[in-house]
Design an enzyme around this catalytic site. Sequence first.
Site, PDB file in Angstrom:
ATOM      1  CD  GLN A  31      -0.969  -0.708   3.556  1.00  0.00           C
ATOM      2  OE1 GLN A  31      -1.975  -0.516   3.697  1.00  0.00           O
ATOM      3  NE2 GLN A  31      -0.302  -1.092   4.823  1.00  0.00           N
ATOM      4  CG  ASP A  86      -1.833   1.313  14.860  1.00  0.00           C
ATOM      5  OD1 ASP A  86      -2.084   1.486  15.706  1.00  0.00           O
ATOM      6  OD2 ASP A  86      -2.678   0.767  13.679  1.00  0.00           O
ATOM      7  CG  ASP A 155      -6.025  -2.722  14.386  1.00  0.00           C
ATOM      8  OD1 ASP A 155      -7.195  -1.784  13.917  1.00  0.00           O
ATOM      9  OD2 ASP A 155      -5.144  -2.277  14.630  1.00  0.00           O
ATOM     10  CB  SER A 156      -7.695  -5.805   8.697  1.00  0.00           C
ATOM     11  OG  SER A 156      -8.901  -6.138   8.689  1.00  0.00           O
ATOM     12  CG  ASP A 158     -11.675   0.876   4.613  1.00  0.00           C
ATOM     13  OD1 ASP A 158     -12.125   0.813   5.789  1.00  0.00           O
ATOM     14  OD2 ASP A 158     -11.413   1.948   3.715  1.00  0.00           O
TER      15      ASP A 158
END
Length: 286
Positions: A31, A86, A155-156, A158
Site C-alpha cells: 500500500q 501501528d 484491526d485490519s 477496509d
Amino acid sequence: MDIWFSQMDTDNVKTSIRVDKQLFSAQSEYQRIDVFQSQEFGKMIVLDGEIIFSEADEFIYNEMVVHVPMAVHPDVKKVLIIGGGDGGVARTCIEYPEIVSIDVVEPDEMFIQVSREFFPETAKGFDDPRVKITNADGLRFLRNRRNEYDLIINDSTDPFGHTEGLFTKEFYGSCYRALKEDGIMVYQHGSPFYDEDEIAFRAMHRKVYRSFPISRVYQASIPTCPAGYWMFGFASKKYHPLTDFDPERWNKRGIRTWYYTTNLHTGAFMLPKYVEDLLEEEEDKI
C-alpha cells in the site's frame, strides 16, 4: 501557501484537513503510506489515501476494540491481533497484566517501521515482551489454528485490496475455529452512513451472524473516520456483551482511559434506528 490533505469519503463527499507538511511518503509492497503533520490532529498516517488514525483521536478506536471485550471476558490469557501495524491495539492490551501473550499478524513490515519512527507513543506496545510480531497474511496465519485464543481483534483496514480476505466467510469461520470455546472476536465494522459503504456493512454483519451464536454491533464517534461515525462488531461463542458485562470488575482495575467508561460500554450498543433496521434485515435473510 496552504496545504490541504483531502480524503474522499464518497464520490460526492471529501474530508479536508490543513497540514503543515508531509513527513513521509512511500509505496510498500502492499500500500501507499503517507504521514502528515497537522495543527488540528497532530501527526496522521494515511494508507492508500485514507486516514487510518491521527494522534488526536487514535485513543478512541484502540480503547473501544480492547476494553469492550476485556470488560466481558473473565479470563483472557492469549490475544491475536490481525493487522495492528501501528501498535495501538497492542499498547492498549498490555495494560492487562493477566494477558500472557499477544500475537500481532501484520503483513506490511514498512507500516510497522513507519509507525515506530513517527508514532513511538502508539507503537511502544510492540516493545512489551508478551508481544510477538509476525509478518504474514492474517487469513493464512489463522487457517491451521484451533482452540488457541481467548480474544481475536481484527484491526485490519477496509475490505478492499490486500486485506479483502479478512472480511470473508472463510476468515470469520477461521476465527471461530481459532478461538477457545468461550472466545470473543472484535472487528472494525465500518460506517453505514454513506450509501456506498452500506453494502459492505450489511455483508459483514450477515457473514459474522452466520458464523457465531452471539453477534452484536456497537458504535463510537471518531472525527477522522468517514462521517465521524464508526462501528465495531462483537462476536462470541459464549459471552454476551451486555448480559455478561461486569462493570464492577473492570472498574477495579483502575485503568486510565480518555474515551471508554463502563457507562459508555452499555450505551455503545444502543444503536440508531436506521442501523438497527439494516442489521435486522440481514439477520432475517438467514
